[in-house]
Scaffold this motif. Structure first.
Motif, mmCIF file in Angstrom:
data_model
loop_
_atom_site.group_PDB
_atom_site.id
_atom_site.type_symbol
_atom_site.label_atom_id
_atom_site.label_comp_id
_atom_site.label_asym_id
_atom_site.label_seq_id
_atom_site.Cartn_x
_atom_site.Cartn_y
_atom_site.Cartn_z
ATOM 1 N N ASN A 102 30.016 43.530 26.341
ATOM 2 C CA ASN A 102 30.862 42.875 27.441
ATOM 3 C C ASN A 102 29.971 42.548 28.677
ATOM 4 O O ASN A 102 30.519 42.039 29.890
ATOM 5 C CB ASN A 102 31.792 43.882 27.900
ATOM 6 C CG ASN A 102 32.982 44.109 26.708
ATOM 7 O OD1 ASN A 102 33.251 43.646 25.893
ATOM 8 N ND2 ASN A 102 33.650 45.293 26.976
ATOM 9 N N GLU A 123 30.679 38.804 29.746
ATOM 10 C CA GLU A 123 32.155 38.918 30.021
ATOM 11 C C GLU A 123 32.108 39.298 31.567
ATOM 12 O O GLU A 123 32.775 38.581 32.319
ATOM 13 C CB GLU A 123 33.001 39.536 29.165
ATOM 14 C CG GLU A 123 34.625 39.654 29.635
ATOM 15 C CD GLU A 123 35.215 40.622 28.501
ATOM 16 O OE1 GLU A 123 35.823 41.565 28.921
ATOM 17 O OE2 GLU A 123 35.137 40.306 27.125
ATOM 18 N N ASN A 183 33.069 36.911 34.930
ATOM 19 C CA ASN A 183 33.992 37.217 35.821
ATOM 20 C C ASN A 183 33.599 37.559 37.246
ATOM 21 O O ASN A 183 34.320 37.142 38.239
ATOM 22 C CB ASN A 183 34.948 38.216 35.345
ATOM 23 C CG ASN A 183 35.947 38.130 34.140
ATOM 24 O OD1 ASN A 183 36.642 37.135 34.622
ATOM 25 N ND2 ASN A 183 35.918 38.384 33.152
ATOM 26 N N ILE A 185 28.346 33.877 27.181
ATOM 27 C CA ILE A 185 29.556 33.000 27.439
ATOM 28 C C ILE A 185 29.299 31.876 28.427
ATOM 29 O O ILE A 185 28.421 31.847 29.376
ATOM 30 C CB ILE A 185 30.572 33.604 28.261
ATOM 31 C CG1 ILE A 185 31.066 34.755 27.500
ATOM 32 C CG2 ILE A 185 31.940 32.721 28.652
ATOM 33 C CD1 ILE A 185 32.037 35.999 28.248
#
Length: 562
Positions: free
Chosen positions: A143, A146, A150, A182
């Motif tokens: 993560n 991610e 964010n 990402i």
């Protein structure tokens, strides 16, 4: 040949790369060392942002903040666990208050030690949650991208940019991963405010006798400034800048539209002009820049707000309408609706009188208390003569900042950097250093007091190592925290407390760091010394003895503020 093993640090750096973050400031430590290894020693085929190692984590945040304010991209900082992370607090608070996007990565103990009394274990996400737009800890290596993505989106902030913090435990930094980063995620773009409200505002302007624009920090980005210029080239309206809105008016628009800056004390031309106005239109104004209880003390002004964020309503700031959306698009739509509006002759006479006051205020009206001391306005006048529009001037906090914010002219947005949300001491030199990195073809200037300069003066050695073209003017009032001193004296019948500190020889200090040190021995040397400073390659520090004997007049019409 098999692909090299990738780790958590690689995934984080790949995410930074995907989001065009190309400069990172920080100080390493054991809990975050793999990330520093990747930054400084990328393998063949890998790219990493440039790493700038500094002397103190607080200064890393300050540099990242200036980077963000100048470029509009998130500034990035990495610190190790415990005290390294703790040293980020002042800078994160300042960035969030003043609308500058920051991504801070903090090292953390391994996940198994998070809830033990372990060396450098700190609940860092809880510490930073109240002063950031986003604060999270990575618990799963898959993560990483991610959470960092964010955090970047939150830092850019649709309504209000600010700081974001990500805690990265040591075992997450070191974890083998096979996840891909990402791609960049772009925040949604707002359009103009409601067309009905824009039509309504156009009608209000046409009916007004003296509409005034109050432009703040969120109105000083390039897009909004361009829209403001186009509107004012068509329709002449008076403009008052907040300190952080400095530079939104060009040289060409100054004569007709510039009516000074407001902030801190309610005794400026801009304050009186707002009080005279029958319609105040705030553009990207944030109350933290200058509280409405100052400029709308009587609670009688008609206010309309153009902004990206809904206003915080208080007793002195309750806009009749709020036009929320992309400010530049809103002003473009407004422009076509007020064609033909002209200020009445009576209002033009009022503005001419205020303009003359502004001009006269820039001239010294007393003789310095001692022959070796320099009047603040003379220092500003000499600095003004040496600064070109492509240069960046960053002012620290202290008495000098009041003089500079009121009297130093800037004609390009975000080239005159001021901390007026938190009034954070020590920002001047780090901000100028970041400006010298981002704008390498122009000098970067810091203006500090002798108190504030030493909050971050250790970074002078960093500036020397990097070969930065910085000029640091230090207004030396003989070892006093004068901004506190003169207000205490005003409040306590001439007495002050806790404002003296040990003096340091600025020239010798600068030379010990490898920088050039200069001193203005008498006022008639000022211009020549600045000539030498601006002609020198590399960091220069100029010691300027200043006369602050009349500083109490800066607050003469109001009670003292903190």
């Amino acid at each position: 040949m098999p692909d090299a093993q990738r780790y958590g640090a690689d995934l984080l750096v790949d995410t930074l790369n995907n989001n065009d973050i190309d400069l990172v400031f920080g100080i390493p430590g054991a809990k975050i060392d793999r990330l520093f290894e990747r930054l400084e020693h990328p393998l063949a085929g890998q790219t990493s942002p440039r790493l700038v190692v500094v002397r103190h984590e607080q200064n890393a945040i300050f540099m990242a903040q200036a980077f963000a304010r100048i470029t509009g991209k998130p500034g990035a900082v990495i610190a190790t666990s415990g005290p390294g992370v703790g040293n980020l607090a002042t800078g994160l608070m300042t960035a969030s208050a003043e609308g500058d996007p920051i991504l801070a990565i903090g090292g953390q103990v391994p996940r198994k030690d998070l809830y033990r009394l372990t060396h450098q274990s700190t609940p860092s996400t809880e510490i930073f949650k109240p002063i950031t737009n986003y604060s999270a800890e990575i618990q799963d290596p898959n993560n990483i991208s991610e959470i960092v993505s964010n955090a970047i989106v939150a830092a850019k902030g649709g309504p209000k940019p600010g700081a974001a913090f990500v805690s990265m435990p040591q075992d997450v930094d070191d974890a083998p991963i096979d996840t891909q980063a990402i791609p960049a995620v772009h925040a949604p773009k707002m359009g103009a405010a409601s067309l009905t409200d824009i039509d309504w505002l156009a009608d209000q302007i046409k009916a007004a006798k003296l509409p005034v624009l109050l432009v703040g920090q969120r109105g000083s980005d390039d897009e909004t400034t361009h829209a403001l210029h186009e509107l004012l080239e068509q329709t002449t309206l008076p403009v008052v800048e907040t300190f952080q809105g400095a530079g939104v008016l060009s040289r060409e628009l100054e004569k007709a539209s510039f009516f000074g800056r407001i902030g801190l004390f309610r005794n400026q031309v801009g304050d009186r002009l707002l009080a005279d106005s029958d319609l105040v239109i705030t553009i990207g104004y944030d109350p933290i820049e200058y509280e409405p209880r100052n400029w709308n003390a009587e609670k009688n002004l008609r206010i309309v707000a153009l902004d990206t964020a809904a206003a915080q309503i208080d007793n002195n700031f309750a806009p009749e309408r709020q036009l929320i959306g992309n400010i530049a698009d809103t002003m473009h739509a407004l422009q076509s609706r007020i064609i033909g509006y002209e200020l009445p002759n009576a209002s033009l006479d009022t503005l001419a009188s205020y303009k003359q006051e502004l001009i006269e205020a820039d001239e010294p009206n007393y003789t310095p208390a001692a022959p070796n001391l320099n009047h603040p306005l003379n220092i500003i006048k000499s600095l003004q003569a040496h600064v070109t529009d492509d240069m960046t001037v960053a002012t620290d906090i202290g008495s000098h900042y009041i003089w500079m914010a009121r009297h130093f002219k800037s004609y390009v947005p975000r080239h005159f950097l001021i901390s007026n949300g938190m009034q954070t001491l020590g920002v001047g030199l780090p901000w100028a250093m970041a400006a010298a990195m981002v704008r390498p073809n122009a000098k970067a200037v810091s203006v500090s007091g002798d108190g504030g300069f030493y909050f971050s003066a250790q970074e002078l050695s960093t500036a020397v190592e990097l070969g930065l073209n910085t000029v640091s003017l230090v207004w030396n009032d003989n070892a006093n925290y004068d901004m506190v001193k003169f207000q205490e004296e005003k409040k306590y019948e001439g007495q002050s407390a806790g404002v003296k500190f040990a003096p340091i020889d600025l020239v010798k200090f600068s030379e010990s760091m490898g920088a050039k040190g200069l001193r203005v021995e008498s006022p008639d040397q000022l211009d020549a010394v600045l000539d030498e400073a601006f002609a020198t390659e590399g960091p220069v520090v100029v010691d300027i003895p200043v006369d602050y004997s009349h500083n109490y007049e800066l607050a003469e019409l109001v009670e003292s503020e903190g």
